[in-house]
Design an enzyme around this catalytic site. Structure first.
Site, mmCIF file in Angstrom:
data_model
loop_
_atom_site.group_PDB
_atom_site.id
_atom_site.type_symbol
_atom_site.label_atom_id
_atom_site.label_comp_id
_atom_site.label_asym_id
_atom_site.label_seq_id
_atom_site.Cartn_x
_atom_site.Cartn_y
_atom_site.Cartn_z
ATOM 1 N N ASN A 149 15.923 36.496 36.101
ATOM 2 C CA ASN A 149 15.195 35.238 35.875
ATOM 3 C C ASN A 149 15.984 33.989 36.268
ATOM 4 O OD1 ASN A 149 16.863 35.767 33.639
ATOM 5 N ND2 ASN A 149 15.643 34.420 32.352
ATOM 6 N N GLU A 183 23.142 39.816 25.462
ATOM 7 C CA GLU A 183 22.242 38.650 25.374
ATOM 8 C C GLU A 183 20.862 39.133 25.767
ATOM 9 O OE1 GLU A 183 22.963 35.766 24.280
ATOM 10 O OE2 GLU A 183 25.149 35.706 24.365
ATOM 11 N N CYS A 214 14.554 33.430 28.732
ATOM 12 C CA CYS A 214 14.634 34.088 27.422
ATOM 13 C C CYS A 214 14.397 33.092 26.296
ATOM 14 C CB CYS A 214 16.001 34.736 27.275
ATOM 15 S SG CYS A 214 17.342 33.572 27.556
ATOM 16 N N GLU A 225 28.224 33.640 23.317
ATOM 17 C CA GLU A 225 28.968 33.151 24.484
ATOM 18 C C GLU A 225 29.104 31.641 24.356
ATOM 19 O OE1 GLU A 225 26.483 34.704 27.647
ATOM 20 O OE2 GLU A 225 27.562 36.609 27.638
HETATM 21 P P1 NAD Z 1 16.524 44.389 32.412
HETATM 22 O O1 NAD Z 1 17.099 44.811 31.110
HETATM 23 O O2 NAD Z 1 15.462 45.225 32.998
HETATM 24 O O3 NAD Z 1 17.664 44.287 33.524
HETATM 25 C C1 NAD Z 1 18.793 43.470 33.380
HETATM 26 C C2 NAD Z 1 19.918 44.025 34.239
HETATM 27 O O4 NAD Z 1 20.288 45.306 33.728
HETATM 28 C C3 NAD Z 1 19.541 44.257 35.703
HETATM 29 O O5 NAD Z 1 20.658 43.969 36.513
HETATM 30 C C4 NAD Z 1 19.232 45.741 35.725
HETATM 31 O O6 NAD Z 1 19.385 46.319 36.998
HETATM 32 C C5 NAD Z 1 20.261 46.271 34.751
HETATM 33 N N1 NAD Z 1 19.935 47.572 34.149
HETATM 34 C C6 NAD Z 1 18.717 48.123 33.931
HETATM 35 N N2 NAD Z 1 18.854 49.343 33.383
HETATM 36 C C7 NAD Z 1 20.187 49.569 33.233
HETATM 37 C C8 NAD Z 1 20.955 50.643 32.713
HETATM 38 N N3 NAD Z 1 20.386 51.763 32.235
HETATM 39 N N4 NAD Z 1 22.309 50.529 32.708
HETATM 40 C C9 NAD Z 1 22.902 49.411 33.176
HETATM 41 N N5 NAD Z 1 22.222 48.367 33.701
HETATM 42 C C10 NAD Z 1 20.880 48.440 33.715
HETATM 43 O O7 NAD Z 1 16.059 42.890 32.209
HETATM 44 P P2 NAD Z 1 15.303 41.973 33.275
HETATM 45 O O8 NAD Z 1 13.892 42.424 33.311
HETATM 46 O O9 NAD Z 1 16.103 41.892 34.519
HETATM 47 O O10 NAD Z 1 15.414 40.528 32.585
HETATM 48 C C11 NAD Z 1 14.515 40.069 31.649
HETATM 49 C C12 NAD Z 1 15.047 40.229 30.241
HETATM 50 O O11 NAD Z 1 16.292 39.555 30.125
HETATM 51 C C13 NAD Z 1 14.149 39.593 29.217
HETATM 52 O O12 NAD Z 1 14.056 40.445 28.096
HETATM 53 C C14 NAD Z 1 14.882 38.310 28.845
HETATM 54 O O13 NAD Z 1 14.589 37.794 27.574
HETATM 55 C C15 NAD Z 1 16.288 38.749 28.953
HETATM 56 N N6 NAD Z 1 17.181 37.594 29.103
HETATM 57 C C16 NAD Z 1 17.986 37.233 28.065
HETATM 58 C C17 NAD Z 1 18.808 36.108 28.179
HETATM 59 C C18 NAD Z 1 19.721 35.691 27.064
HETATM 60 O O14 NAD Z 1 20.650 34.933 27.326
HETATM 61 N N7 NAD Z 1 19.518 36.131 25.840
HETATM 62 C C19 NAD Z 1 18.800 35.367 29.356
HETATM 63 C C20 NAD Z 1 17.951 35.756 30.395
HETATM 64 C C21 NAD Z 1 17.151 36.883 30.260
#
Ligand code: NAD
Length: 487
Positions: A155, A253, A287, A468
């Site tokens: 995102n 996060e 998020c 963080e």
């Molecule tokens: P996601 O969990 O699908 O993927 C995030 C990252 O993790 C990607 O690089 C993905 O390739 C990797 N990943 C996926 N499966 C994995 C595994 N089994 N092992 C290791 N890595 C793996 O999330 P997304 O769809 O890319 O992002 C959206 C989510 O992120 C939403 O839930 C959003 O709220 C959250 N988010 C949180 C924050 C925060 O600071 N709290 C900030 C931005 C986004």
């Protein structure tokens, strides 16, 4: 599949060199639906090479002074800033976000992340206590942990990746980063600047690919003692399981289901435009976005009328058009998922006040196959509804009515998440009271998304583990030791 020559082909960045991969995955331009880029489909072998490079670079990098590391990071920040427009165009094309958002939020913040940690690393102090009766002094020392595994979402691609790389390397760690497979381009562009910034080879390695292959190989690698992850709660659960046998340090996060609480003494002239942004900025793909709006009964009708009227003015379309407020969602699958929430709400008897299924979306000719959707406002929805409980992560927000402070705090806390909340009121006492009682890592009152990077950022409950920020990131990316000297 055959691809035209015009496709952008990315390569992994390992030990200071771009390295091709044996297989690739397609990456789409969300605003046209076309494949425009090929991203390495890395696995164990590529991760192994990157970890080895990071391990080799660690002794020299960790023994540099903070000032030396800081200088290199500042140089990298300057180089990204110099190419800000190019980075912003690339981020907008890769992610679907508006060029305006990429220009004013994503890339400036990526630059600031590097500068912030380049500066903050110079100002930490450690603790010292004295036990005169025993003839002892105790002090703490902090050392980098080693090779940090950094995994980021789609995102806010470069923004969140640098939010991890900067503190990790400032503290003297070396890193293997894995950006989202859907938004890898700006990380690859940053790698092109590392040599010029003076970054020693192997300090920053970037491996591209999917979570299941590249991400998991990083999480399971025995020589990566810490993982900083930003993404969904579901993926965090998997990462926690996979890293448990190695007892890794984890910073998580995660998602949110963030409430805005609007009391009847709120200044609506400030509250309405800010709540529009907090609901729909970056297509609702932040998020921290608001997705449950609780409005006190006295102003409910007026709020809804004005909020819907303003939402209808939001322009959705080609992200490279600077007059557009909202671009495309990240993928076809994600768009379908977000839309399905609106349908489920309708089936449950909720009312859609504007947007999906109610208003028509006019797109330019070149964007007909893009993943667009209008800002959508849902009302008459029960607190137990999936739209009020689950993270939708798109331009959909629910508005509901409340009567008392006691009631709204309980309802706002009635979800599994606890990332960010917003409170609108001109009553100072109430603002403090409510903020203290909300189960939320961040509470903004009468504003949204105003951040001081010095202070902790992170979520409670299913929104994360750890924080963080200047001090918190320093603590996460270092190991502390207590040393006792008897004289
Ligand atoms: P996601 O969990 O699908 O993927 C995030 C990252 O993790 C990607 O690089 C993905 O390739 C990797 N990943 C996926 N499966 C994995 C595994 N089994 N092992 C290791 N890595 C793996 O999330 P997304 O769809 O890319 O992002 C959206 C989510 O992120 C939403 O839930 C959003 O709220 C959250 N988010 C949180 C924050 C925060 O600071 N709290 C900030 C931005 C986004």
């Amino acid at each position: 599949m055959a691809h035209s020559k015009a496709l952008l082909v990315l390569e992994n960045f390992i030990a200071g060199k771009f390295v091709p991969c044996s297989s690739y995955i397609d990456s789409y331009n969300p605003s046209t639906g076309d494949v425009y880029c090929r991203v390495p489909d890395s696995g164990k072998e590529e991760v192994e090479a990157a970890v080895r490079a990071a391990k080799d670079a660690f002794p020299a990098w960790s023994s540099k002074s903070p000032l030396e590391r800081s200088r290199i990071m500042n140089k990298l920040a300057d180089l990204i800033e110099h190419d800000l427009e190019e980075f912003a165009q690339a981020e907008s094309k890769d992610q679907g976000k508006t060029i305006t958002f990429a220009r004013t939020v994503d890339i400036p913040r990526a630059v600031y992340n590097l500068r912030f940690f380049a500066s903050s690393i110079l100002h930490h102090t450690t603790e010292c206590t004295e036990m005169a009766s025993m003839g002892c002094v105790h002090y703490t020392s902090r050392e980098p942990v080693g090779v940090a595994g950094l995994i980021s979402p789609w995102n806010l691609p470069l923004y969140l990746l640098t939010w991890k790389i900067a503190p990790a390397i400032a503290c003297g760690n070396t890193v293997v980063a894995k950006p989202s497979e859907m938004t890898s381009v700006t990380a690859w562009m940053m790698c092109k600047l590392l040599e010029k910034a003076g970054m020693p080879h192997g300090v920053v390695n970037v491996v591209f690919g999917t979570g299941a292959k590249a991400g998991e190989a990083l999480v399971c690698h025995p020589d990566v003692p810490l993982i900083s992850f930003t993404g969904s709660t579901l993926t965090a659960q998997r990462i926690t399981e996979k890293s448990a046998p190695h007892c890794k340090k984890l910073s998580l996060e995660l998602g949110g289901k963030n409430p805005a609480i609007i009391f009847d003494d709120a200044d609506l002239s400030q509250c309405i435009p800010t709540t529009l942004r907090s609901s729909f900025a970056n297509q609702g793909e932040i998020c921290l976005c608001t997705s449950r709006i609780f409005v006190q009964r006295g102003i409910y009708s007026e709020f809804v009328k004005r909020f819907v009227a303003e939402a209808k003015k939001w322009k959705v379309g080609n992200p490279s058009d600077p007059t557009v407020n909202m671009g495309a969602l990240i993928s076809k699958e994600h768009l379908e998922k977000v839309r399905s929430y609106v349908k489920r709400a309708q089936a449950e008897g909720a009312r859609i006040l504007c947007g999906e299924g109610v208003d028509s979306l006019d797109l330019p000719a070149g964007n007909q196959k893009g993943y667009f959707m209008l800002p959508t406002i849902i009302t008459e929805v029960r607190d137990e509804s999936c739209c009020m409980q689950e993270e939708i992560f798109g331009p959909v927000t629910c508005v509901v009515v409340f009567d008392t402070e006691e009631e709204v705090v309980e309802r706002a806390n009635g979800v599994k998440y606890g990332l960010a909340a917003t409170v609108w009121s001109s009553n100072v006492g109430r603002v403090h009271r409510v903020a203290r009682r909300l189960q939320s890592g961040l509470v903004w009152t009468n504003c949204w998304l105003v951040r001081d990077l010095n202070l902790p950022f992170g979520g409670m409950k299913a929104s994360g583990i750890g924080r963080e920020g200047a001090k918190d990131s320093y603590e996460f990316f270092t190991e502390v030791k207590t040393i006792t000297i008897k004289h």
